[in-house]
Design a protein around this motif. Structure first.
Motif, PDB file in Angstrom:
ATOM      1  N   UNK A  95      -0.033   9.344  18.549  1.00  0.00           N
ATOM      2  CA  UNK A  95      -1.291   9.829  19.126  1.00  0.00           C
ATOM      3  C   UNK A  95      -1.973  10.799  18.171  1.00  0.00           C
ATOM      4  N   UNK A  96      -1.187  11.708  17.568  1.00  0.00           N
ATOM      5  CA  UNK A  96      -1.743  12.663  16.615  1.00  0.00           C
ATOM      6  C   UNK A  96      -2.303  11.942  15.387  1.00  0.00           C
ATOM      7  N   UNK A  97      -1.577  10.916  14.919  1.00  0.00           N
ATOM      8  CA  UNK A  97      -2.044  10.153  13.764  1.00  0.00           C
ATOM      9  C   UNK A  97      -3.362   9.443  14.066  1.00  0.00           C
ATOM     10  N   UNK A  98      -3.507   8.934  15.301  1.00  0.00           N
ATOM     11  CA  UNK A  98      -4.767   8.299  15.701  1.00  0.00           C
ATOM     12  C   UNK A  98      -5.924   9.278  15.596  1.00  0.00           C
ATOM     13  N   UNK A  99      -5.705  10.515  16.095  1.00  0.00           N
ATOM     14  CA  UNK A  99      -6.765  11.526  16.061  1.00  0.00           C
ATOM     15  C   UNK A  99      -7.162  11.846  14.624  1.00  0.00           C
ATOM     16  N   UNK A 100      -6.171  11.999  13.751  1.00  0.00           N
ATOM     17  CA  UNK A 100      -6.446  12.333  12.350  1.00  0.00           C
ATOM     18  C   UNK A 100      -7.227  11.210  11.662  1.00  0.00           C
ATOM     19  N   UNK A 101      -6.763   9.980  11.842  1.00  0.00           N
ATOM     20  CA  UNK A 101      -7.423   8.841  11.192  1.00  0.00           C
ATOM     21  C   UNK A 101      -8.853   8.669  11.696  1.00  0.00           C
ATOM     22  N   UNK A 102      -9.044   8.748  13.011  1.00  0.00           N
ATOM     23  CA  UNK A 102     -10.392   8.598  13.581  1.00  0.00           C
ATOM     24  C   UNK A 102     -11.304   9.709  13.080  1.00  0.00           C
ATOM     25  N   UNK A 103     -10.785  10.937  12.975  1.00  0.00           N
ATOM     26  CA  UNK A 103     -11.590  12.062  12.500  1.00  0.00           C
ATOM     27  C   UNK A 103     -12.023  11.853  11.052  1.00  0.00           C
ATOM     28  N   UNK A 104     -11.104  11.386  10.215  1.00  0.00           N
ATOM     29  CA  UNK A 104     -11.436  11.159   8.806  1.00  0.00           C
ATOM     30  C   UNK A 104     -12.507  10.083   8.672  1.00  0.00           C
ATOM     31  N   UNK A 105     -12.341   8.977   9.398  1.00  0.00           N
ATOM     32  CA  UNK A 105     -13.330   7.893   9.333  1.00  0.00           C
ATOM     33  C   UNK A 105     -14.677   8.370   9.869  1.00  0.00           C
ATOM     34  N   UNK A 106     -14.663   9.178  10.943  1.00  0.00           N
ATOM     35  CA  UNK A 106     -15.911   9.714  11.476  1.00  0.00           C
ATOM     36  C   UNK A 106     -16.623  10.601  10.471  1.00  0.00           C
ATOM     37  N   UNK A 107     -15.862  11.413   9.721  1.00  0.00           N
ATOM     38  CA  UNK A 107     -16.461  12.266   8.695  1.00  0.00           C
ATOM     39  C   UNK A 107     -17.075  11.432   7.572  1.00  0.00           C
ATOM     40  N   UNK A 108     -16.426  10.330   7.221  1.00  0.00           N
ATOM     41  CA  UNK A 108     -16.986   9.446   6.200  1.00  0.00           C
ATOM     42  C   UNK A 108     -18.318   8.874   6.675  1.00  0.00           C
ATOM     43  N   UNK A 109     -18.379   8.480   7.966  1.00  0.00           N
ATOM     44  CA  UNK A 109     -19.627   7.974   8.522  1.00  0.00           C
ATOM     45  C   UNK A 109     -20.721   9.025   8.495  1.00  0.00           C
ATOM     46  N   UNK A 110     -20.366  10.274   8.875  1.00  0.00           N
ATOM     47  CA  UNK A 110     -21.347  11.354   8.829  1.00  0.00           C
ATOM     48  C   UNK A 110     -21.833  11.589   7.405  1.00  0.00           C
ATOM     49  N   UNK A 111     -20.910  11.493   6.446  1.00  0.00           N
ATOM     50  CA  UNK A 111     -21.288  11.651   5.045  1.00  0.00           C
ATOM     51  C   UNK A 111     -22.258  10.579   4.578  1.00  0.00           C
ATOM     52  N   UNK A 112     -22.079   9.362   5.095  1.00  0.00           N
ATOM     53  CA  UNK A 112     -22.989   8.274   4.731  1.00  0.00           C
ATOM     54  C   UNK A 112     -24.405   8.564   5.225  1.00  0.00           C
ATOM     55  N   UNK A 113     -24.527   9.115   6.439  1.00  0.00           N
ATOM     56  CA  UNK A 113     -25.855   9.462   6.966  1.00  0.00           C
ATOM     57  C   UNK A 113     -26.483  10.605   6.164  1.00  0.00           C
ATOM     58  N   UNK A 114     -25.674  11.603   5.793  1.00  0.00           N
ATOM     59  CA  UNK A 114     -26.192  12.723   4.994  1.00  0.00           C
ATOM     60  C   UNK A 114     -26.674  12.232   3.636  1.00  0.00           C
ATOM     61  N   UNK A 115     -25.878  11.364   3.019  1.00  0.00           N
ATOM     62  CA  UNK A 115     -26.275  10.813   1.720  1.00  0.00           C
ATOM     63  C   UNK A 115     -27.544   9.976   1.858  1.00  0.00           C
ATOM     64  N   UNK A 116     -27.646   9.244   2.960  1.00  0.00           N
ATOM     65  CA  UNK A 116     -28.860   8.473   3.209  1.00  0.00           C
ATOM     66  C   UNK A 116     -30.081   9.364   3.332  1.00  0.00           C
ATOM     67  N   UNK A 117     -29.914  10.525   4.012  1.00  0.00           N
ATOM     68  CA  UNK A 117     -31.021  11.476   4.107  1.00  0.00           C
ATOM     69  C   UNK A 117     -31.435  12.011   2.746  1.00  0.00           C
ATOM     70  N   UNK A 118     -30.441  12.240   1.870  1.00  0.00           N
ATOM     71  CA  UNK A 118     -30.753  12.694   0.507  1.00  0.00           C
ATOM     72  C   UNK A 118     -31.542  11.633  -0.253  1.00  0.00           C
ATOM     73  N   UNK A 119     -31.147  10.365  -0.094  1.00  0.00           N
ATOM     74  CA  UNK A 119     -31.872   9.285  -0.780  1.00  0.00           C
ATOM     75  C   UNK A 119     -33.305   9.173  -0.263  1.00  0.00           C
ATOM     76  N   UNK A 120     -33.500   9.415   1.032  1.00  0.00           N
ATOM     77  CA  UNK A 120     -34.866   9.409   1.576  1.00  0.00           C
ATOM     78  C   UNK A 120     -35.684  10.524   0.929  1.00  0.00           C
ATOM     79  N   UNK A 121     -35.071  11.687   0.766  1.00  0.00           N
ATOM     80  CA  UNK A 121     -35.756  12.837   0.163  1.00  0.00           C
ATOM     81  C   UNK A 121     -36.135  12.554  -1.289  1.00  0.00           C
ATOM     82  N   UNK A 122     -35.257  11.835  -2.014  1.00  0.00           N
ATOM     83  CA  UNK A 122     -35.533  11.545  -3.422  1.00  0.00           C
ATOM     84  C   UNK A 122     -36.366  10.281  -3.612  1.00  0.00           C
ATOM     85  N   UNK A 123     -36.633   9.556  -2.528  1.00  0.00           N
ATOM     86  CA  UNK A 123     -37.460   8.357  -2.627  1.00  0.00           C
ATOM     87  C   UNK A 123     -36.690   7.100  -2.979  1.00  0.00           C
TER      88      UNK A 123
END
Length: 371
Positions: free
Chosen positions: A21-49
């Motif tokens: 159960x603990x391993x599930x939480x850790x893995x899901x959290x890491x994947x969720x952070x990667x997804x959030x990072x993708x959105x942040x990077x996408x926002x940066x690309x929008x800013x740079x055109x």
């Protein structure tokens, strides 16, 4: 799909260890952070055109969010609920508990009420983890118990077993209580208990005269066993697909083509052209990516019965719509013929990816066929 684990004797439960159960939480959290990072990077690309980078990051982020949601749902099946299945001396026993609200249910099917037990096949695809090495299918069993309730009505209960040794124990227990045993080589992975109420008689069944008839259980095979579907299941699927086409996919396809027409009429004539193609600074690549994705989804490229000419028809439609938009734009401003050539290059590039995706789905369907 709920994964049941053997506890003791013929008792199975969905409960997993605390460390899992603990391993599930850790893995899901890491994947969720990667997804959030993708959105942040996408926002940066929008800013740079960089619109292409922004679109790609958005797509990756959406896919990761979807995968994270599926993982959370799957994890809840092991943390928020308790499922127990057990073949006891008095019959087949099931127990369910919703841990959050405390709701409990239990049910026992005595052996005396069992009309017969059918052992069918059930398969699961396992990836090799290496893109250069194809995966394989593991053949398991689906135990279908036909029984009568207290009102005399026929009903069905299911339990899947992937282990040949565990299956032998179930077979011996049924035989001890004189329950008629049958088997079928048909793959019922897509069928639920409700599907057997109307389609059970359509299965090819024969008496289980020897345990050797189950020797393929727990084996691996390169291609899948074809899925069995009753007549009602096929009709229901066809009706569901037709309804989805009418309500979702056809309107989506029309909207995508109309948006492409407006783009060619109002925006494309202002794009910069270099060497008979739209310049990298133009939003051409972004439009092409969006076009490919919208066509794949709205035309349901993943369906097995799609004709070979579908991507060719879509390429011609996209080309006609793009040319129509440019032609209408000529009513109020001159459009050099080179824009038609550049649009043709874009459509052919999009068409190339459409064909690749279509062929990829066909290869996946071919992998699932019987050797």
């Amino acid at each position: 799909m709920i994964e049941m684990r053997s506890k003791e004797d013929l008792k199975y439960s969905n409960q997993i260890p605390k460390w899992a159960k603990f391993a599930h939480v850790v893995i899901i959290s890491i994947i969720g952070l990667i997804g959030a990072g993708a959105f942040v990077l996408g926002g940066y690309f929008v800013y740079t055109g960089d619109w292409l980078g922004a679109i790609l990051c958005l797509i990756v982020g959406i896919v990761i969010v979807w995968a994270t949601r599926m993982m959370i749902i799957g994890s809840k099946l092991h943390t928020d609920f308790v499922f127990v299945s057990e073949l006891r001396d008095d019959g087949y026993y099931t127990y369910f508990k919703n841990i959050k609200n405390g709701h409990e249910e239990e049910h026992l099917i005595p052996f005396q009420r069992m009309q017969e037990v059918l052992i069918a096949r059930k398969t699961q695809y396992m990836s090799s983890g290496n893109k250069d090495i194809p995966g394989h299918y593991i053949v398991g069993s689906q135990i279908i118990m036909q029984w009568r309730d207290e009102h005399g009505n026929i009903d069905y209960s299911l339990f899947g077993i992937a282990s040949r040794s565990d299956l032998s124990k179930w077979v011996n227990k049924f035989r001890e209580h004189n329950v008629p045993l049958l088997h079928t080589y048909q793959n019922v992975s897509e069928a639920s208990a409700a599907d057997f109420i109307s389609g059970y008689h359509e299965l090819d069944k024969s008496p289980l005269s020897s345990i050797d008839l189950l020797s393929d259980i727990e084996t691996r095979r390169r291609n899948n066993i074809p899925m069995w579907q009753s007549a009602e299941m096929k009709l229901r699927r066809a009706q569901q697909q037709s309804g989805n086409d009418r309500r979702i996919f056809r309107p989506m396809y029309g909207i995508a083509l109309f948006a492409l027409f407006l783009n060619a009429m109002l925006w494309m004539p202002y794009w910069v052209i270099e060497e008979e193609m739209f310049a990298d600074s133009s939003p051409s690549a972004v439009i092409s990516v969006l076009t490919v994705l919208s066509v794949i989804i709205s035309r349901t490229y993943w369906r097995r019965k799609r004709r070979w000419y579908l991507p060719i028809a879509d390429i011609l439609m996209i080309l006609a719509v793009s040319f129509a938009g440019l032609t209408v734009a000529r009513l109020w401003r001159p459009i050099p013929s080179i824009y038609y050539e550049a649009a043709l290059v874009d459509v052919l590039a999009s068409g190339f990816f459409l064909i690749i995706v279509f062929v990829g789905f066909k290869l996946l369907h071919r992998r699932d066929r019987l050797e």
